[in-house]
Design an enzyme around this catalytic site. Sequence first.
Site, short mmCIF file in Angstrom:
data_model
loop_
_atom_site.label_atom_id
_atom_site.label_comp_id
_atom_site.label_asym_id
_atom_site.label_seq_id
_atom_site.Cartn_x
_atom_site.Cartn_y
_atom_site.Cartn_z
CG ASN A 184 -0.50 -0.52 2.53
OD1 ASN A 184 0.24 -1.63 2.53
ND2 ASN A 184 -0.46 0.54 3.47
CD GLN B 98 -3.74 -0.34 -1.39
OE1 GLN B 98 -3.96 0.34 -2.58
NE2 GLN B 98 -4.02 0.30 -0.37
CB SER C 224 -10.87 -3.36 0.96
OG SER C 224 -11.69 -2.51 1.36
CB ALA C 225 -15.70 -2.29 -1.57
CG HIS C 226 -12.27 1.61 1.24
ND1 HIS C 226 -11.33 2.40 1.53
CD2 HIS C 226 -12.06 0.49 2.19
CE1 HIS C 226 -10.54 2.09 2.62
NE2 HIS C 226 -11.00 0.95 2.76
CB THR D 265 -28.24 -8.98 8.07
OG1 THR D 265 -29.05 -10.08 8.97
CG2 THR D 265 -28.98 -8.68 6.78
CB CYS E 190 -4.26 2.23 8.54
SG CYS E 190 -5.38 1.47 7.58
N1 PLP Z 1 -4.68 -4.39 3.41
C1 PLP Z 1 -4.15 -3.36 2.73
C2 PLP Z 1 -2.95 -3.65 1.94
C3 PLP Z 1 -4.60 -2.22 2.76
O1 PLP Z 1 -4.05 -1.09 2.17
C4 PLP Z 1 -5.82 -1.85 3.65
C5 PLP Z 1 -6.17 -0.46 3.74
O2 PLP Z 1 -5.58 0.31 4.24
C6 PLP Z 1 -6.42 -2.84 4.20
C7 PLP Z 1 -5.84 -4.00 4.00
C8 PLP Z 1 -7.62 -2.68 5.07
O3 PLP Z 1 -8.75 -2.66 4.29
P1 PLP Z 1 -10.18 -2.23 4.93
O4 PLP Z 1 -9.89 -0.75 5.17
O5 PLP Z 1 -11.00 -2.37 3.80
O6 PLP Z 1 -10.33 -2.55 6.41
#
Ligand code: PLP
Length: 381
Positions: free
Chosen positions: A150, A178, A198-200, A236, A323
Amino acid sequence: MTIYADHNATSPLRPEAREAMLAAMDAGANPSSVHAPGRAARKLMEAAREDVGGAIGVRAQDLVFTSGGTEANALALIGAAAQLDGRATLLISALEHESVANNAARAGVPVELIPATAAGLVDLDWLRDRLARWEEADGAPLLSLMLANNETGVIQPVAEAATLVRERDGLVHCDAVQGLGKIPVNPTLLGADYLALSAHKCGGPHGVGALYVRPGAPLKPQLLGGGQERSVRSGTENLSGIAGFGAAARAAVAELPSQAARAAKRDAFEAKILAAAPGCIRFGAEAERLPNTSCFALPGFKSEIQVMSLDLAGRAISAGSACSSGKVKRSGVLSAMGVPDAVADCAIRTSYGWNTDDADYDAVAEAWIAAAKRTVLKESA
Ligand code: PLP
């Protein structure tokens, strides 16, 4: 208007995803209900599952929807170790996201860290050596290796690592959060038993993701309840989120052919920065990288100052991983690559995506160069 260059943190919602979400919000029924409205809701959910499965070349039924990448990683590691009754050793790369590293520590089995090379790649020689010394008492090797980092965007040799682990009858989890939409993702080609999405990160909504589970791969459910998601993940389902995820995954994968052109634009962006600030250090640039990501540092120009200066100029970039931003913390990834602390403290990441205009690359580069000239490059300005 702000120019957004932080797609690895969250890629803004795609119009297709928004539309699918609004339609699903109006479904007004539980996808587990047997009546007609319930069946209609389920139909939307299963169509989205087909879209996500299609995006990574797997059968829809092998996907479990989760609340995001973090939960998918946690479920894979904790669920696999639990089903193996703790007779396993987790091998995780030093480059993993915190959702892998922190949940590995909770999996109830020994965890060993695979070091990284200066280029930002997992050290395959270390893995080969460790597996050659594997003992009965170590249990099954359970590898967790991300597809792409990331922070640096460096693409990891997952298929090669998986081959080594398979020779020892081990299991492989891949955090592909990623990768989706930026590079091809296919768990079968990667040799992964589990794969997190991950969708976002691809233009879908926050708070929804998926775990691919190879049929027959050991996995103990962690959330118990009404038995949704074939009892692997009760609760759900987030119907509108899942509908948005399906639409985003489909749109993201359709853009794969344009990614080479995006990499060229990213390279031109980096060349512009380097020409203005030859002291700039790029991270992971010798390895194969995601086409949208740049990670670099100009020693003496602190990450926070860069992020704030660009924010004031209306350019959104990131210091290290999302994060850990907000609580600006030194990047563990760069430390694992052997980058000195004083340099890592000056690292920033730009990441472009589906709504990036050609002019955005220059607008970010120019704002960065102007900020650098006002601070560290002032003598040469
Ligand atoms: N794994 C990686 C490599 C990421 O970059 C992220 C988000 O920053 C995640 C996992 C976590 O995903 P989520 O934000 O959907 O919990």
